[in-house]
Design a protein around this motif. Structure first.
Motif, PDB file in Angstrom:
ATOM      1  N   ARG A 129       6.485   2.901  10.402  1.00 19.13           N
ATOM      2  CA  ARG A 129       7.012   3.989  10.481  1.00 19.13           C
ATOM      3  C   ARG A 129       8.318   4.374   9.529  1.00 19.13           C
ATOM      4  O   ARG A 129       8.398   5.535   8.991  1.00 19.13           O
ATOM      5  N   HIS A 130       8.798   3.268   9.053  1.00 19.76           N
ATOM      6  CA  HIS A 130      10.026   3.422   8.123  1.00 19.76           C
ATOM      7  C   HIS A 130       9.170   3.886   6.989  1.00 19.76           C
ATOM      8  O   HIS A 130       9.720   4.692   6.061  1.00 19.76           O
ATOM      9  N   LEU A 131       8.182   3.136   6.561  1.00 21.27           N
ATOM     10  CA  LEU A 131       7.378   3.530   5.214  1.00 21.27           C
ATOM     11  C   LEU A 131       6.848   4.852   5.058  1.00 21.27           C
ATOM     12  O   LEU A 131       6.787   5.546   4.267  1.00 21.27           O
ATOM     13  N   VAL A 132       6.292   5.369   6.133  1.00 12.01           N
ATOM     14  CA  VAL A 132       5.880   7.014   6.343  1.00 12.01           C
ATOM     15  C   VAL A 132       6.984   7.893   6.092  1.00 12.01           C
ATOM     16  O   VAL A 132       6.832   8.801   5.474  1.00 12.01           O
ATOM     17  N   ARG A 133       8.461   7.432   6.764  1.00  9.79           N
ATOM     18  CA  ARG A 133       9.307   8.049   6.648  1.00  9.79           C
ATOM     19  C   ARG A 133       9.756   8.322   5.110  1.00  9.79           C
ATOM     20  O   ARG A 133      10.122   9.322   4.467  1.00  9.79           O
ATOM     21  N   LEU A 134       9.765   7.229   4.532  1.00  7.11           N
ATOM     22  CA  LEU A 134      10.340   7.052   3.100  1.00  7.11           C
ATOM     23  C   LEU A 134       9.323   8.014   2.285  1.00  7.11           C
ATOM     24  O   LEU A 134       9.964   8.511   1.217  1.00  7.11           O
ATOM     25  N   ARG A 135       8.019   8.140   2.202  1.00 13.68           N
ATOM     26  CA  ARG A 135       7.331   8.996   1.434  1.00 13.68           C
ATOM     27  C   ARG A 135       7.586  10.295   1.516  1.00 13.68           C
ATOM     28  O   ARG A 135       7.378  11.150   0.791  1.00 13.68           O
ATOM     29  N   ARG A 136       7.844  10.978   2.858  1.00 13.23           N
ATOM     30  CA  ARG A 136       8.098  12.189   3.185  1.00 13.23           C
ATOM     31  C   ARG A 136       9.542  12.466   2.624  1.00 13.23           C
ATOM     32  O   ARG A 136       9.892  13.690   2.133  1.00 13.23           O
ATOM     33  N   GLU A 137      10.368  11.557   2.582  1.00 10.76           N
ATOM     34  CA  GLU A 137      11.908  11.747   2.085  1.00 10.76           C
ATOM     35  C   GLU A 137      12.077  11.441   0.636  1.00 10.76           C
ATOM     36  O   GLU A 137      12.960  12.212  -0.073  1.00 10.76           O
ATOM     37  N   LEU A 194       0.797  -1.126  -0.083  1.00 12.34           N
ATOM     38  CA  LEU A 194       0.059  -0.042   0.123  1.00 12.34           C
ATOM     39  C   LEU A 194       0.786   1.327   0.006  1.00 12.34           C
ATOM     40  O   LEU A 194       0.676   2.138  -0.797  1.00 12.34           O
ATOM     41  N   HIS A 195       1.955   1.376   0.871  1.00 13.81           N
ATOM     42  CA  HIS A 195       2.564   2.500   1.166  1.00 13.81           C
ATOM     43  C   HIS A 195       3.577   2.879   0.071  1.00 13.81           C
ATOM     44  O   HIS A 195       4.113   4.052  -0.250  1.00 13.81           O
ATOM     45  N   MET A 196       3.854   1.894  -0.916  1.00 13.13           N
ATOM     46  CA  MET A 196       4.709   2.106  -2.132  1.00 13.13           C
ATOM     47  C   MET A 196       3.866   2.488  -3.446  1.00 13.13           C
ATOM     48  O   MET A 196       4.484   2.882  -4.423  1.00 13.13           O
ATOM     49  N   LEU A 197       2.624   2.476  -3.369  1.00 12.91           N
ATOM     50  CA  LEU A 197       1.692   3.001  -4.251  1.00 12.91           C
ATOM     51  C   LEU A 197       1.605   4.498  -4.366  1.00 12.91           C
ATOM     52  O   LEU A 197       2.132   5.287  -3.280  1.00 12.91           O
ATOM     53  N   LYS A 198       1.275   5.127  -5.447  1.00 12.72           N
ATOM     54  CA  LYS A 198       1.099   6.621  -5.603  1.00 12.72           C
ATOM     55  C   LYS A 198      -0.202   6.959  -4.835  1.00 12.72           C
ATOM     56  O   LYS A 198      -1.136   6.585  -5.097  1.00 12.72           O
ATOM     57  N   GLY A 199      -0.254   8.082  -3.953  1.00  8.04           N
ATOM     58  CA  GLY A 199      -1.306   8.619  -3.339  1.00  8.04           C
ATOM     59  C   GLY A 199      -1.027   9.026  -1.862  1.00  8.04           C
ATOM     60  O   GLY A 199       0.316   8.857  -1.476  1.00  8.04           O
TER      61      GLY A 199
END
Length: 561
Positions: free
Chosen positions: A468-476, A359-364
Motif C-alpha cells: 500500500r505504501h509503495l502504491v502511494r509513493l508512485r502516485r505522489e 518492482l515498484h521502484m522501477l519505471k513503468g
C-alpha cells in the motif's frame, strides 16, 4: 574493501511526456475463478469480486485487470471464449458485470478486460457456422487447410499445449489450425470482416464503461503459418494500428499487449507513442531467465540474479525516452514470485517486501497479482491429479511418454506450473481459506491457516501495508513515476541496486536477494544523507559507501538537492 570513487554522470533530462492516468496507477490482476466465491459452488465469481473491492481500494490500486469472465466451456479456464458479449454463468450475469464496473469506478478503480482474440472457443457461434459449410461467411473467420496425401494433417506443426496443431472437421473435409488446444481454433485476422467484428465488440465493452484492454497473446494475430511465423508476423503491426484507429483513438483508456516474443529490438514498435498501437506490453525476458534453454519451463534452472537484472534493466533503458513498461513478476501463467525468486520459508515476509520494493521502484506500471500482497506461495502439490491446468496435464503426458520420471516432472511443475498462481485466494484461516463455503475447484494451499489476508493485515509490519505504501509513493512522487533508471552493481550475484533520477531528485534502491548478510560497496556519489522512502528492516537515512545488508533486506532513499 575498496569502493569506487565516482559513478557515471546523471543522464540528460527526458523529453516531456504526455501524462496519462495509468502512468501513476498500479494494476491488480484478478483470476476470477480463484478470487472470491459468493455462492458456495467452489468457483469464484463477479459478486465475490464486488464484495472484496474494499480490500483493493484500501490497497490503492488504480485498475483491475480481470482475467476472462466471458461465456466459455472452460477448457482453458475462460481463455476459450464462446461469446464475447455474455458472461459465464458460473461467474454471474451481464448485470453483475455492469455493477462491478460501476462500483469499482465509485472507488476510483477501472476495470480492464482481457481481450482474447487470437482464437475463440470451438463452441463459438462463428466456429459452429464455419464447420458446417465452406460457403458460410464465418468459415473464413478461421484458418483452414486441405488434407495431405492419404488424409493426413497438412504438415507436422505442433500445438503449444501438445499434439498436432491441426484438427479434422468431417463436414467441410478440412483441417483447422489451433496454436493452443483443439478447443481454441485460431481466428483468421487476414479477413477484414473478422477484424470488424472484433472492433465492434471492443467498442461495445468500452460503451459499458471499462477502462481498457489487456490483449492476450496479441503478438500472434499477424501470423503466417505457411512460413511457420507465429509471433510478430508480417501483419501484426498494421492490424494493431488499424485497431487503434477504429477503436482506441480519442479514448482515455489503457491498452496492454502480451507478447512472449517481443524483444528490445521490437519493443518500441508496440508502444512508442507515435506508433499509435498499444500503451505498454508484457514482455517475458526476465521470466525466461529462469527456464532451461532447451527443456523449457518444466525444467527450471537456478535463479540467476545477474541475468534477471540484465533483462529488466535492458527494458528500463529501452523506455528511457519512449514507450512504457508493464512491470510484473507473477501472473496467472507464472509461479508465485516469493517461491521462485526468493525464500518462501523463514524469510518469506522480508522476501515478499523486498521483491515488491524492487518492482515498484522501477519505471513503468506495476501489476500486483492476487495474493502477492500477502506473500502467497507455490502450492507444492504431490500428485498430478491435484493439478487442473490444461498445459501442465498435457505436458505431463508428453514428457512421461518421453521417459521423464513422474516425480521429476512434478518437481518442475511445483516450481513453474500455472496452477501455483491459481490456488484460491487466502482470505482467512477458516474453511476454504475464506474463499468459499463449498469445495474449491482446486485445492487450497496447505499453508492458508498461516498465510492469509486477515493474518497479514493484523501485523503492524504487514506485507499488505508495504505494498500500500509503495502504491502511494508512485502516485505522489514524480521521480518514481517518471524518473530514468540507472543500474548499479550489475555484476553482483547477490545485490540488486539502481537509482531513479528526475531533475534534482534521486532515489537509491538496494535489495539483497540472498539469505545471507551481504557487504555492499557503493560508488561515492550515490551516498549521503537522504529520506528513507521505504524499508523492510530499519529505516536507512545516511548511506555510506560501505554498508551491510541483512538477509532479503531492501530499502529506497530519496535525495533531493
Amino acid at each position: 574493501m575498496t569502493c569506487q570513487k565516482s559513478h557515471a554522470p546523471a543522464p540528460a533530462e527526458a523529453p516531456e511526456r504526455l501524462e496519462h492516468w495509468w502512468h501513476r496507477a498500479t494494476g491488480y490482476q484478478i483470476y476470477p475463478r480463484s478470487f472470491a466465491d459468493s455462492d458456495g459452488d467452489g468457483v469464484g465469481d463477479i459478486a465475490g469480486i464486488i464484495g472484496k473491492l474494499g480490500h483493493l481500494a484500501d490497497l490503492g490500486v488504480g485498475f483491475i485487470w480481470l482475467s476472462p469472465v466471458y461465456a466459455s466451456p472452460m477448457v482453458d479456464n475462460g481463455y476459450d471464449i464462446s461469446d464475447y458479449r455474455a458472461i459465464a454463468p458460473e461467474y454471474g450475469t451481464l448485470a453483475d458485470m455492469d455493477r462491478l464496473i460501476s462500483e469499482a469506478r465509485d472507488r476510483g478503480i477501472g476495470i480492464v478486460m482481457d481481450l482474447v482474440v487470437n482464437h475463440s472457443s470451438s463452441l463459438h457461434a462463428w466456429f459452429k457456422a464455419a464447420r458446417k459449410s465452406r460457403d458460410a461467411p464465418e468459415h473464413d473467420y478461421y484458418i483452414w487447410r486441405e488434407a495431405a496425401a492419404g488424409g493426413a494433417p497438412p504438415d507436422d506443426q505442433e500445438a503449444v499445449f501438445g499434439g498436432p496443431a491441426w484438427t479434422w472437421v468431417e463436414e467441410v473435409q478440412r483441417y483447422y489450425f489451433h496454436y493452443f488446444s483443439p478447443a481454441q481454433p485460431d481466428l483468421n485476422w487476414q479477413n477484414p470482416a473478422l477484424r470488424a467484428e472484433v472492433h465492434d465488440m471492443m467498442r461495445w465493452w468500452l460503451d459499458r464503461g471499462i477502462a481498457g484492454f489487456r490483449m492476450d497473446v496479441i503478438s500472434l494475430i499477424g501470423k503466417d503459418i505457411d512460413q511457420r511465423i507465429y509471433e510478430e508476423g508480417p501483419d501484426l503491426h498494421p492490424f494493431l494500428q488499424e485497431m487503434h484507429r477504429e477503436v482506441i483513438t480519442g479514448q482515455e483508456i489503457v491498452t496492454i499487449g502480451e507478447s512472449w516474443s517481443v524483444s528490445p529490438e521490437t519493443g518500441l514498435l508496440y508502444c512508442a507513442q507515435e506508433r499509435k498501437e498499444l500503451d505498454m506490453v508484457f514482455e517475458f525476458s526476465h521470466i525466461r531467465e529462469g527456464w532451461h534453454p532447451e527443456l523449457g519451463k518444466f525444467a527450471p534452472k537456478p535463479f540467476d540474479l545477474v541475468g534477471f537484472k540484465r533483462a529488466l534493466f535492458e527494458w528500463q533503458e529501452l523506455t528511457r525516452h519512449e514507450g512504457w513498461n508493464a512491470l510484473f513478476l507473477t501472473n496467472h501463467d507464472l509461479p508465485r514470485q516469493v517461491s521462485f525468486y526468493a525464500d518462501d520459508g523463514e524469510h518469506r515476509r522480508n522476501s515478499a517486501r523486498m521483491l515488491a520494493t524492487v518492482l515498484h521502484m522501477l519505471k513503468g506500471t506495476p501489476f500486483i497479482y492476487q495474493g502477492e500482497e500477502i506473500g502467497m506461495t507455490n502450492a507444492r502439490f504431490e500428485r498430478i491429479d491435484q493439478y487442473r491446468d490444461l498445459e501442465t496435464l498435457n505436458h505431463f503426458e508428453d514428457q512421461i511418454a518421453r521417459g521423464v520420471a513422474p516425480e521429476e516432472f512434478i518437481a518442475g511443475a511445483n516450481r513453474n506450473s500455472r496452477d501455483n498462481a491459481r490456488t484460491p485466494m487466502q482470505w482467512d484461516a477458516g474453511h476454504g481459506a475464506g474463499f468459499s463455503t463449498g469445495t474449491p475447484w482446486i485445492e487450497v494451499n496447505s499453508n492458508a491457516d498461516q498465510i492469509n489476508v486477515a493474518q497479514d493485515r493484523s501485523d503492524p509490519e504487514s506485507i499488505f501495508a508495504h505494498y500500500r505504501h509503495l502504491v502511494r509513493l508512485r502516485r505522489e512522487l514524480d521521480v518514481i513515476a517518471f524518473g530514468e533508471t540507472e543500474p548499479l552493481l550489475p555484476d553482483s550475484s547477490a545485490i540488486m541496486a539502481f537509482q531513479r533520477r528526475l531533475g534534482s531528485a534521486r532515489v537509491l534502491v538496494l535489495a539483497n536477494f540472498t539469505a545471507n548478510r551481504q557487504a555492499v560497496c557503493l560508488p561515492l556519489d550515490t551516498c549521503g544523507e537522504g529520506r528513507c522512502l521505504v524499508s523492510s528492516h530499519r529505516a536507512r537515512r545516511r548511506i555510506d559507501p560501505d554498508l551491510e545488508m541483512a538477509p532479503f533486506e531492501s530499502f529506497a532513499v530519496l535525495f533531493d538537492s
